[in-house]
Design a protein around this motif. Structure first.
Motif, short mmCIF file in Angstrom:
data_model
loop_
_atom_site.label_atom_id
_atom_site.label_comp_id
_atom_site.label_asym_id
_atom_site.label_seq_id
_atom_site.Cartn_x
_atom_site.Cartn_y
_atom_site.Cartn_z
N ARG A 16 0.83 -1.22 0.00
CA ARG A 16 0.00 0.00 0.00
C ARG A 16 0.86 1.26 0.00
NH1 ARG A 16 -3.26 -2.50 3.74
NH2 ARG A 16 -2.27 -1.38 5.44
N TYR A 17 1.89 1.27 0.83
CA TYR A 17 2.68 2.49 1.00
C TYR A 17 3.89 2.59 0.09
CZ TYR A 17 -0.16 3.13 5.16
OH TYR A 17 -1.22 3.29 6.01
N PHE A 18 4.46 1.46 -0.30
CA PHE A 18 5.72 1.47 -1.05
C PHE A 18 5.67 0.57 -2.28
CE2 PHE A 18 6.72 1.59 3.57
CZ PHE A 18 7.14 2.91 3.64
N GLY A 28 19.84 -11.45 -9.91
CA GLY A 28 18.93 -11.60 -11.03
C GLY A 28 18.09 -10.38 -11.33
N GLY A 29 18.15 -9.35 -10.48
CA GLY A 29 17.36 -8.14 -10.70
C GLY A 29 16.81 -7.59 -9.41
N ASP A 30 15.79 -6.79 -9.52
CA ASP A 30 15.16 -6.16 -8.36
C ASP A 30 13.70 -6.59 -8.28
OD1 ASP A 30 17.52 -4.72 -8.08
OD2 ASP A 30 16.73 -2.93 -9.07
N LEU A 31 13.17 -6.64 -7.07
CA LEU A 31 11.75 -6.90 -6.86
C LEU A 31 11.16 -5.73 -6.08
CD1 LEU A 31 11.39 -10.64 -5.74
CD2 LEU A 31 10.63 -9.60 -7.86
N THR A 32 10.09 -5.16 -6.61
CA THR A 32 9.38 -4.13 -5.86
C THR A 32 8.52 -4.81 -4.79
OG1 THR A 32 7.46 -4.16 -7.30
CG2 THR A 32 9.26 -2.62 -7.89
N HIS A 33 8.00 -4.02 -3.88
CA HIS A 33 7.10 -4.58 -2.87
C HIS A 33 5.89 -5.23 -3.54
CE1 HIS A 33 9.03 -3.14 0.81
NE2 HIS A 33 9.40 -2.11 0.07
#
Length: 76
Positions: A16-18, A28-33
């Motif tokens: 919700r916030y981020f 292997g990369g990035d993961l968002t929330h």
């Protein structure tokens, strides 16, 4: 005041916030929330389809010992 330490609630709140903020960086990369929440939901669905349940276990959990902790930290 109560403190919610449920990991699923924490991930949902962070979405919700981020939502689009990077939660995990790895080779292997990035993961968002949001992506982390999506992957966790898909993993939970696979577990549920395989018969996993949120029902409490009837058998007691063995105590955590130093040898157990060391075995968990070894690479597979």
């Amino acid at each position: 005041m109560s403190i919610d330490i449920n990991p699923a609630s924490t991930v949902a709140r962070n979405v919700r916030y981020f939502g689009d903020v990077v939660a995990i960086r790895y080779a292997g990369g990035d993961l968002t929330h949001r992506a982390l929440d999506d992957r966790a939901a898909r993993f939970a669905s696979v577990l549920a389809a395989g018969g996993a349940s949120t029902a409490p276990s009837l058998s007691p959990t063995p105590p955590l010992t130093a040898s157990t902790a060391r075995s968990w930290s070894r690479p597979c």
